[in-house]
Design an enzyme around this catalytic site. Sequence first.
Site, mmCIF file in Angstrom:
data_model
loop_
_atom_site.group_PDB
_atom_site.id
_atom_site.type_symbol
_atom_site.label_atom_id
_atom_site.label_comp_id
_atom_site.label_asym_id
_atom_site.label_seq_id
_atom_site.Cartn_x
_atom_site.Cartn_y
_atom_site.Cartn_z
ATOM 1 N N PHE A 127 0.930 -0.994 -0.033
ATOM 2 C CA PHE A 127 0.020 0.193 0.035
ATOM 3 C C PHE A 127 0.614 0.750 0.231
ATOM 4 O O PHE A 127 1.991 1.329 1.038
ATOM 5 C CB PHE A 127 -0.573 -0.238 0.820
ATOM 6 C CG PHE A 127 -1.888 0.655 1.528
ATOM 7 C CD1 PHE A 127 -2.786 1.222 0.122
ATOM 8 C CD2 PHE A 127 -1.808 1.671 2.469
ATOM 9 C CE1 PHE A 127 -3.955 1.600 0.490
ATOM 10 C CE2 PHE A 127 -3.314 2.535 1.949
ATOM 11 C CZ PHE A 127 -4.126 2.275 0.995
ATOM 12 N N ASP A 196 0.944 -5.417 7.933
ATOM 13 C CA ASP A 196 0.060 -4.752 7.932
ATOM 14 C C ASP A 196 -1.554 -5.333 7.673
ATOM 15 O O ASP A 196 -1.613 -6.741 6.808
ATOM 16 C CB ASP A 196 0.374 -3.649 6.105
ATOM 17 C CG ASP A 196 -0.789 -2.776 6.593
ATOM 18 O OD1 ASP A 196 -2.664 -3.104 7.127
ATOM 19 O OD2 ASP A 196 -1.425 -1.671 6.098
ATOM 20 N N TYR A 221 -11.283 0.444 10.108
ATOM 21 C CA TYR A 221 -12.934 1.198 9.649
ATOM 22 C C TYR A 221 -12.919 -0.244 8.211
ATOM 23 O O TYR A 221 -14.181 0.301 7.693
ATOM 24 C CB TYR A 221 -13.048 2.744 8.858
ATOM 25 C CG TYR A 221 -11.565 3.118 8.419
ATOM 26 C CD1 TYR A 221 -11.113 2.255 6.868
ATOM 27 C CD2 TYR A 221 -10.351 3.903 9.612
ATOM 28 C CE1 TYR A 221 -10.026 3.204 6.357
ATOM 29 C CE2 TYR A 221 -9.169 3.657 8.234
ATOM 30 C CZ TYR A 221 -9.022 3.853 6.749
ATOM 31 O OH TYR A 221 -8.399 3.853 6.285
ATOM 32 N N LYS A 222 -11.835 -0.744 8.255
ATOM 33 C CA LYS A 222 -12.681 -1.925 6.985
ATOM 34 C C LYS A 222 -13.635 -2.571 7.499
ATOM 35 O O LYS A 222 -15.149 -2.897 7.613
ATOM 36 C CB LYS A 222 -11.318 -2.195 5.857
ATOM 37 C CG LYS A 222 -10.694 -0.697 5.473
ATOM 38 C CD LYS A 222 -9.817 -1.088 5.417
ATOM 39 C CE LYS A 222 -9.130 0.081 4.074
ATOM 40 N NZ LYS A 222 -7.203 0.018 4.434
ATOM 41 N N ARG A 368 -13.139 -2.797 -7.770
ATOM 42 C CA ARG A 368 -12.911 -3.847 -6.265
ATOM 43 C C ARG A 368 -14.200 -4.242 -5.200
ATOM 44 O O ARG A 368 -15.570 -3.450 -5.942
ATOM 45 C CB ARG A 368 -12.218 -3.372 -5.810
ATOM 46 C CG ARG A 368 -11.194 -2.978 -6.087
ATOM 47 C CD ARG A 368 -9.737 -2.738 -4.298
ATOM 48 N NE ARG A 368 -10.527 -1.388 -3.708
ATOM 49 C CZ ARG A 368 -10.104 -1.120 -2.656
ATOM 50 N NH1 ARG A 368 -9.106 -1.963 -2.180
ATOM 51 N NH2 ARG A 368 -10.550 -0.256 -1.820
HETATM 52 C C1 LIG Z 1 -6.691 1.185 4.394
HETATM 53 C C2 LIG Z 1 -5.457 1.293 3.949
HETATM 54 C C3 LIG Z 1 -4.502 2.240 5.167
HETATM 55 C C4 LIG Z 1 -5.126 3.270 6.556
HETATM 56 O O1 LIG Z 1 -4.346 4.231 6.008
HETATM 57 P P1 LIG Z 1 -5.105 5.074 7.742
HETATM 58 O O2 LIG Z 1 -2.774 5.650 7.822
HETATM 59 O O3 LIG Z 1 -5.629 5.254 8.427
HETATM 60 O O4 LIG Z 1 -5.559 5.515 6.810
HETATM 61 C C5 LIG Z 1 -3.142 1.755 5.844
HETATM 62 N N1 LIG Z 1 -2.817 0.653 4.533
HETATM 63 C C6 LIG Z 1 -2.977 -0.583 4.078
HETATM 64 C C7 LIG Z 1 -3.192 -1.665 4.127
HETATM 65 C C8 LIG Z 1 -4.728 -0.485 3.490
HETATM 66 O O5 LIG Z 1 -5.237 -0.871 3.156
#
Ligand SMILES: *Cc1c(COP(=O)(O)O)cnc(C)c1O
Length: 404
Positions: A127, A196, A221-222, A368
């Site tokens: 990410f 992660d 939040y996911k 997705r």
């Molecule tokens: C959604 C997501 C994040 C979110 O990062 P925030 O700093 O909490 O906004 C981080 N890593 C991955 C792989 C994600 O999918």
Amino acid sequence: MPRWSRERARELDTNDPLAALHDRFALADGLVYLAGNSLGALGRAVPDAVARVVAEEWGRELVAGWSGCGWMEAPARVGDKIAPLIGAEPGEVLVCDTTSVALAKLLGAALAARPGRRVILSSTDNFPSDLYAAAAVAQRAGAELRVVDRSELGAALGPDVAVCCLTQVDYRTAALFDVASVTAAAHDVGALSLWDLCHSAGVVPVGCRENGIDLAVGCGYKYLNGGPGAPSFLYVRRELHEELENPIPGWLGHDFPFDFDPAWRPASGIRRFLTSTPSVVAVAALEAALSVFEGVSIEDLRAKSVSLGQLFIETIEDLAPSLEVASPLDPCQRGSQVSLRHDEASELVTSAASKGIVGDHRPPDIARFGFSPLYLSYEEVFRAAETLAAVAASLVSSPQPSSP
Ligand SMILES: *Cc1c(COP(=O)(O)O)cnc(C)c1O
């Protein structure tokens, strides 16, 4: 002959042990919500819980709420509720910060704990936010972020690697790392492992303890449904608590926050990784959202998530030849989403949304669709695939605008 029909999907719903959980979410009738991998749905318990914390705790207790309403304990208390979902033990998880911030903290701690090693290893498909944070942390520590193709990770793991930092489920394709073998390979060269778990927590078993994972972060939040911008969580393996230093020490992680001691003295245990005052209202929303997981095993969630994904893929394959499945077809190698590749992925997503099928688009050509086993039925997922097939057919047949 298509492999799936509405009747066959309904049969699975009849025998689904998780079916009743659907009613614990506030989703409009007719809406098929397949973007829970981006922002989870609202649990029905959440609005009242938040209103109660605001009106009764903040409103009436005011500053006494810090001691009288369990606000100080919230990060560890709610962390303990996430622990079973990721295979961690009580006292190993905290709810705090946001994922990128928590990741930066744990990477800083890992580099400092391995002074002879100056590499953070990651994969090119990680990410982007994780890569930004890792590059900056490395640079400030006089270290280097080494980013390689996931197929090259084994070769890149050497005695100079302090920490191997990867995302278990690829946000774009849902390709799933084998956490056990990658963690073991990192340990073989003396590196720490940091995972992660943003797209894992609540849908894919992680086995933090079982696999000897050192560090992890993830999103609230996911699939955990904590609400927009919910705090993240961090996990530190118990054996490392005393060895690792929080690189952003703050008063909440101090042994005695209310001594106002000018010298930093870390709390024992996981609490030393806290920096700041908890976001009490946001944590309350996440805590209420997590109540849906009580009595539900991650194995049952995973089993349903896999079945929903198979139904979706097989129906797309049978009904929509113009849509290419961009996710691994083998469910053992796939997280809880299915991505489709199409030149007009953005139009596909917009048009499906207008018909009540909500997914999302990642440029350039990925659509997705995330499958939360808590609130989706097999029939809904069948309907989603049918609708997407019809939309894709209309995109193929509609004439392309001619370029000037
Ligand atoms: C959604 C997501 C994040 C979110 O990062 P925030 O700093 O909490 O906004 C981080 N890593 C991955 C792989 C994600 O999918």
